[in-house]
Design an enzyme around this catalytic site. Structure first.
Site, PDB file in Angstrom:
ATOM      1  CB  SER A 229      -1.224  -6.897   8.820  1.00  0.00           C
ATOM      2  OG  SER A 229      -0.326  -6.118   8.027  1.00  0.00           O
ATOM      3  CG  ASP A 230      -3.261  -0.944  11.122  1.00  0.00           C
ATOM      4  OD1 ASP A 230      -4.021  -0.389  11.942  1.00  0.00           O
ATOM      5  OD2 ASP A 230      -2.634  -0.321  10.250  1.00  0.00           O
ATOM      6  CD1 TRP A 231       1.684   0.806   6.389  1.00  0.00           C
ATOM      7  CD2 TRP A 231      -0.260  -0.283   6.360  1.00  0.00           C
ATOM      8  NE1 TRP A 231       1.249   0.763   5.084  1.00  0.00           N
ATOM      9  CE2 TRP A 231       0.078   0.082   5.032  1.00  0.00           C
ATOM     10  CE3 TRP A 231      -1.451  -0.985   6.560  1.00  0.00           C
ATOM     11  CZ2 TRP A 231      -0.728  -0.224   3.924  1.00  0.00           C
ATOM     12  CZ3 TRP A 231      -2.248  -1.303   5.470  1.00  0.00           C
ATOM     13  CH2 TRP A 231      -1.887  -0.915   4.173  1.00  0.00           C
TER      14      TRP A 231
END
Ligand code: GLC
Length: 664
Positions: A229-231
């Site tokens: 995932s992105d953060w």
């Protein structure tokens, strides 16, 4: 122990621990089985300074001061695949030295709107060029025992409300424009990691999107690596489990036990053991990644940090990534003892520590002013703040030369993560300042440092204009060498510079909103839209001048068993060596409705000595001519007469021919 054997040894709790972060940038180790922690790091311009364990706070350590490389729009503007690979190699060597396994780069989202806050971090408005730059960059990283993580998958073309905006786009635009770079990263560079985007597609978050991740990335493209995932981009445990998310990073829910793929996932699988194979697939991908990086092995490469070689790569990329937009018989500066006034808000501004996650604690940063001071030791260099217009005019009149350094910066609302630009205006009073110096001194050079297009109302008054993105630690030296003529500029635009925002397809067709954004420009992104609608941009895609000139002659095209072979001749008619990027565009047969007049399908950057001629040969694989058929839901080839154009930019195409091409 191979990863299948390891998988069999892991408990369910340990498997779950490998599916989420233990702190801001790493995954927990499993010491019992000799599995080390997997450590990630930003970013595209260099290895980010160490952050506090689980908060966005740099530690400010001297030993973290890294090689500050040019941003991707500058690297892309070199149109030089070898330099892309070298930049990737520098990133890998510095990552290894700092104990990092995964570099969270390259960002390859299409530069769709001039307002995009992160355009500076990306490559181009054109998908072919995006792929051609990303692939060598990824190979450069991964040939050195470090994983690249191509991002942000997919349709992350704006920053405002990026976490929730839902993108609607046609299938053909999705496949022909927005996924092409990711397909190349998987198929041609075997990218080890892919990072999901924050936004939604079909009203489902891209970090766990059934269609984009399971159907396309892992299904159609056969991606075998780790999808992370992105953060804090993970929003739902079930969707993460079922829709292909392998690793949850950056979630901020207090303890990481509260991550969506931590205790909640553990409970879900405990109560439904038949779900275990879904977890096993995620863990298998991570364990395969450990193997691939030789984690824990004495064979793993050691890396290096801030070496002269790394700094030379930064210089070379900057020197080849600076674009000369205009030069009406003014540059280069031949009198190295002249009185040179350097002014403008970007003249001595450090840009390395801004922009968001790509910020770097730079080992050093040569600003335009410092570079000119370095390279013009016998000149009188005067530096003034440009805000005092009266003083600016007086100083400009007295000087032999004026170098005005303006453009954008990494303040929020300009070239920065989390927010798009409100318009294409230059910040502060630059337009007035630039007009003032242009009317006060005919020997004025305007330098625009911008990660995205800006309006330039004074352009007709300017005799010489240089354009670049955030060009790294050696920017000032490279700039000064171009001003001196030591370097012959060779950069070419990777995105269109509009006269006005209203001209841009993303504005004209509509489709820039913060809630539900419908990409009405469809496949007519950037130059595709300008060409189709016969609108003249200020400077077109692929534009960039040299000192001197190049002749294009003798285009011959033929079909062979694998595609199209095009040969032509280039001649350097100037008195200096030139690096020319010859570009080849193809137009589909006229009977196919609703197509751009031409699309970039090949290019080659060629060194030509004064008077030298070279024959250039380009090959275009047949599949590059396929277009997406919305009805059939697949790519297909159409027989017919194709137009083939060759030249120095998308609007400077002196060579063209018609070739009848039939499917084999
Ligand atoms: C950011 C960015 C991403 C970056 C990550 C870690 O929000 O979107 O590109 O790699 O978080 O800093």
């Amino acid at each position: 122990m191979n990863h299948e054997a390891l998988l069999a040894e892991l408990t369910l709790e340990e498997k779950i621990d490998l599916c989420h972060a233990q702190d801001k940038f790493s995954v927990a180790p499993i010491p019992r089985l000799g599995i080390e922690s997997l450590v990630t790091s930003d970013g595209p311009n260099g290895i980010r300074e160490e952050q506090a364990a689980d908060e966005w706070r740099g530690l400010g350590r001297e030993e973290d001061k890294a090689t500050y490389l040019p941003a991707e729009t500058v690297l892309a503007a070199t149109w030089n695949a070898e330099l892309c690979k070298l930049q990737g190699q520098v990133l890998a060597e510095e990552a290894l030295y700092r104990g990092k396994d995964v570099v969270l780069a390259p960002g390859i989202n299409i530069i769709r709107t001039p307002l995009g806050g992160r355009n500076f971090e990306y490559i181009s408005e054109d998908p072919y060029l995006t792929a051609a730059i990303a692939v060598p960059y990824i190979l450069g990283i991964q040939e050195n025992d470090v994983a690249a993580c191509v991002k942000h998958y997919a349709l992350n073309n704006q920053e405002t409300n990026r976490g929730e905006v839902n993108i609607e786009v046609s299938r053909r635009a999705l496949y022909e424009i927005y996924l092409k770079g990711f397909k190349a990263a998987v198929k041609d560079a075997d990218v080890a990691c892919v990072m999901g985007a924050y936004n939604c597609y079909r009203n489902q978050h891209c970090c766990h999107n059934q269609h984009l991740v399971n159907d396309v990335l892992k299904g159609e493209l056969g991606f075998q690596g780790v999808f992370m995932s992105d953060w804090a981009g993970t929003k739902d445990t079930r969707e993460a489990l079922y829709n292909g998310l392998d690793l949850e990073m950056g979630s901020e829910r207090g303890s990481h036990r509260n991550d969506h793929m931590a205790d909640a996932l553990l409970e879900l699988v405990r109560s439904n053991p038949n779900l275990t194979p879904l977890v096993d697939d995620k863990v298998r991908r991570s364990l395969r990644l450990h193997d691939r990086l030789h984690k824990g092995s004495a064979l793993r490469k050691k890396g290096s940090f801030n070496t002269p070689e790394h700094q030379h790569v930064a210089y070379t990329v900057a020197a080849e990534g600076i674009i000369m937009l205009k030069n009406d018989d003014l540059l280069p500066i031949k009198d190295s003892t002249a009185h040179i006034l350097v002014t403008g808000p970007n003249a001595d501004l450090h840009q390395s520590n801004g922009g968001g996650s790509s910020a770097i604690a730079a080992f050093y940063e040569i600003t335009p002013l410092k570079g000119i001071q370095n390279r013009f030791p016998n000149a009188t260099i005067e530096y003034i703040d440009s805000q005092d217009i009266i003083q600016l005019e007086i100083s400009a009149r007295k000087a032999d030369w004026v170098i005005y350094c303006g453009g954008l910066n990494h303040d929020l609302g300009f070239d920065c993560e989390n927010e798009d630009k409100a318009n294409m205006k230059l910040p502060s009073n630059q337009d007035l300042e630039i007009s003032t110096v242009l009317s006060s001194n005919p020997n004025t050079v305007v330098l625009m440092t911008c990660g995205s297009p800006v309006e330039m109302p004074w352009i007709s008054q300017a005799r010489a204009v240089l354009w670049t993105g955030y060009a790294g630690m050696e920017f000032g030296n490279a700039l000064a060498d171009i001003l001196l003529g030591v370097v012959n500029p060779s950069g070419k635009l990777t995105y269109t510079l509009p006269r006005h925002l209203e001209d841009h397809p993303s504005t004209r067709y509509g489709g820039y909103s913060f809630e539900n954004n419908i990409y009405k420009d469809d496949i007519f992104v950037g130059y595709r839209g300008y060409d189709r609608d016969h609108i003249d941009p200020l400077f077109c895609f692929g534009h960039g001048l040299h000192y001197g000139s190049v002749d294009y002659q003798a285009l011959v095209c033929q079909q062979d068993e694998a595609g199209i072979q095009a040969t032509f001749r280039l001649t350097n008619t100037g008195s200096q060596p030139i690096k020319e990027t010859a570009q080849l565009y193809i137009g589909h047969p006229g009977y196919i409705a609703d197509r751009p007049p031409r699309e970039l399908k090949a290019f080659s950057k060629v060194l030509l000595l004064p008077g030298e001629s070279k024959e250039v040969s380009l090959h275009i694989p047949m599949e590059e001519l396929d277009i997406y058929d919305e009805r059939e839901g697949c790519f297909r080839f159409y027989d017919g007469d194709y137009q083939i154009f060759v030249g120095a930019s998308s609007r400077d195409l002196p060579l063209s021919t018609i070739l009848n091409i039939a499917s084999r």
